[in-house]
Design a protein around this motif. Structure first.
Motif, PDB file in Angstrom:
ATOM      1  N   ASP A  52      -0.067   9.481   2.180  1.00  0.00           N
ATOM      2  CA  ASP A  52      -0.339   8.049   2.017  1.00  0.00           C
ATOM      3  C   ASP A  52       0.500   7.549   0.844  1.00  0.00           C
ATOM      4  O   ASP A  52       0.025   7.393  -0.279  1.00  0.00           O
ATOM      5  CB  ASP A  52      -1.836   7.820   1.765  1.00  0.00           C
ATOM      6  CG  ASP A  52      -2.211   6.352   1.793  1.00  0.00           C
ATOM      7  OD1 ASP A  52      -1.296   5.494   1.772  1.00  0.00           O
ATOM      8  OD2 ASP A  52      -3.424   6.057   1.823  1.00  0.00           O
ATOM      9  N   GLU A  91       0.761   2.649  -5.353  1.00  0.00           N
ATOM     10  CA  GLU A  91      -0.187   1.765  -6.040  1.00  0.00           C
ATOM     11  C   GLU A  91      -0.809   2.473  -7.253  1.00  0.00           C
ATOM     12  O   GLU A  91      -0.909   1.897  -8.334  1.00  0.00           O
ATOM     13  CB  GLU A  91      -1.287   1.362  -5.058  1.00  0.00           C
ATOM     14  CG  GLU A  91      -2.382   0.508  -5.657  1.00  0.00           C
ATOM     15  CD  GLU A  91      -3.500   0.275  -4.653  1.00  0.00           C
ATOM     16  OE1 GLU A  91      -4.670   0.245  -5.092  1.00  0.00           O
ATOM     17  OE2 GLU A  91      -3.224   0.121  -3.452  1.00  0.00           O
ATOM     18  N   ILE A  92      -1.194   3.727  -7.067  1.00  0.00           N
ATOM     19  CA  ILE A  92      -1.809   4.491  -8.155  1.00  0.00           C
ATOM     20  C   ILE A  92      -0.797   4.737  -9.271  1.00  0.00           C
ATOM     21  O   ILE A  92      -1.130   4.611 -10.457  1.00  0.00           O
ATOM     22  CB  ILE A  92      -2.385   5.819  -7.621  1.00  0.00           C
ATOM     23  CG1 ILE A  92      -3.525   5.544  -6.647  1.00  0.00           C
ATOM     24  CG2 ILE A  92      -2.860   6.714  -8.768  1.00  0.00           C
ATOM     25  CD1 ILE A  92      -3.943   6.754  -5.818  1.00  0.00           C
ATOM     26  N   GLU A 138       1.969   4.655   0.284  1.00  0.00           N
ATOM     27  CA  GLU A 138       1.649   3.319  -0.241  1.00  0.00           C
ATOM     28  C   GLU A 138       0.538   3.414  -1.287  1.00  0.00           C
ATOM     29  O   GLU A 138       0.612   2.783  -2.327  1.00  0.00           O
ATOM     30  CB  GLU A 138       1.260   2.364   0.888  1.00  0.00           C
ATOM     31  CG  GLU A 138       2.433   1.789   1.642  1.00  0.00           C
ATOM     32  CD  GLU A 138       3.429   1.073   0.753  1.00  0.00           C
ATOM     33  OE1 GLU A 138       3.021   0.201  -0.046  1.00  0.00           O
ATOM     34  OE2 GLU A 138       4.629   1.383   0.851  1.00  0.00           O
ATOM     35  N   LYS A 139      -0.468   4.207  -0.994  1.00  0.00           N
ATOM     36  CA  LYS A 139      -1.571   4.403  -1.935  1.00  0.00           C
ATOM     37  C   LYS A 139      -1.052   5.110  -3.192  1.00  0.00           C
ATOM     38  O   LYS A 139      -1.404   4.741  -4.315  1.00  0.00           O
ATOM     39  CB  LYS A 139      -2.692   5.219  -1.282  1.00  0.00           C
ATOM     40  CG  LYS A 139      -3.902   5.406  -2.152  1.00  0.00           C
ATOM     41  CD  LYS A 139      -4.650   4.099  -2.316  1.00  0.00           C
ATOM     42  CE  LYS A 139      -5.953   4.306  -3.056  1.00  0.00           C
ATOM     43  NZ  LYS A 139      -6.620   3.061  -3.358  1.00  0.00           N
ATOM     44  N   ALA A 142      -3.492  11.384  -2.511  1.00  0.00           N
ATOM     45  CA  ALA A 142      -2.704  10.466  -1.672  1.00  0.00           C
ATOM     46  C   ALA A 142      -1.446  11.156  -1.147  1.00  0.00           C
ATOM     47  O   ALA A 142      -1.091  11.011   0.028  1.00  0.00           O
ATOM     48  CB  ALA A 142      -2.341   9.213  -2.473  1.00  0.00           C
ATOM     49  N   ASN A 201      -6.303  11.220  -7.909  1.00  0.00           N
ATOM     50  CA  ASN A 201      -6.158  10.336  -6.748  1.00  0.00           C
ATOM     51  C   ASN A 201      -4.736  10.329  -6.193  1.00  0.00           C
ATOM     52  O   ASN A 201      -4.551  10.293  -4.977  1.00  0.00           O
ATOM     53  CB  ASN A 201      -6.585   8.911  -7.103  1.00  0.00           C
ATOM     54  CG  ASN A 201      -8.076   8.787  -7.324  1.00  0.00           C
ATOM     55  OD1 ASN A 201      -8.862   9.633  -6.886  1.00  0.00           O
ATOM     56  ND2 ASN A 201      -8.493   7.750  -8.017  1.00  0.00           N
TER      57      ASN A 201
END
Length: 79
Positions: free
Chosen positions: A51, A57-58, A53-54, A46, A42
């Motif tokens: 991405d 987070e991951i 921000e994603k 991202a 993931n």
């Protein structure tokens, strides 16, 4: 951090604390490795999509699972 994720981490930590057998430890270790592989896939996706921000987070979630991996290693070491 979303609530569901934190509950998952708490449950895994609880299982780890209660684990008394090698089989129980291997089961937890398997779950953690599968989640880390999922996160790696993931986070790669991202980054490919820019991405960030994603991805952040991951990576934060991965750190939680990395901490669990460390606890597993420490529990495996005989005292």
């Amino acid at each position: 951090m979303d609530r569901q994720f934190l509950m998952e981490i708490m449950e895994i930590n609880e299982k780890l604390t209660e684990a008394q057998s090698e089989a129980a430890m291997k089961e937890i270790e398997s779950i953690v490795r599968a989640k880390q592989k999922e996160f790696i896939d993931n986070v790669s996706r991202a980054f490919e999509q820019d991405d960030f921000e994603k991805a952040k987070e991951i990576l934060t979630k991965m750190r939680y699972f990395s901490n669990v991996e460390e606890k597993i290693k420490l529990k495996k070491i005989p005292l």
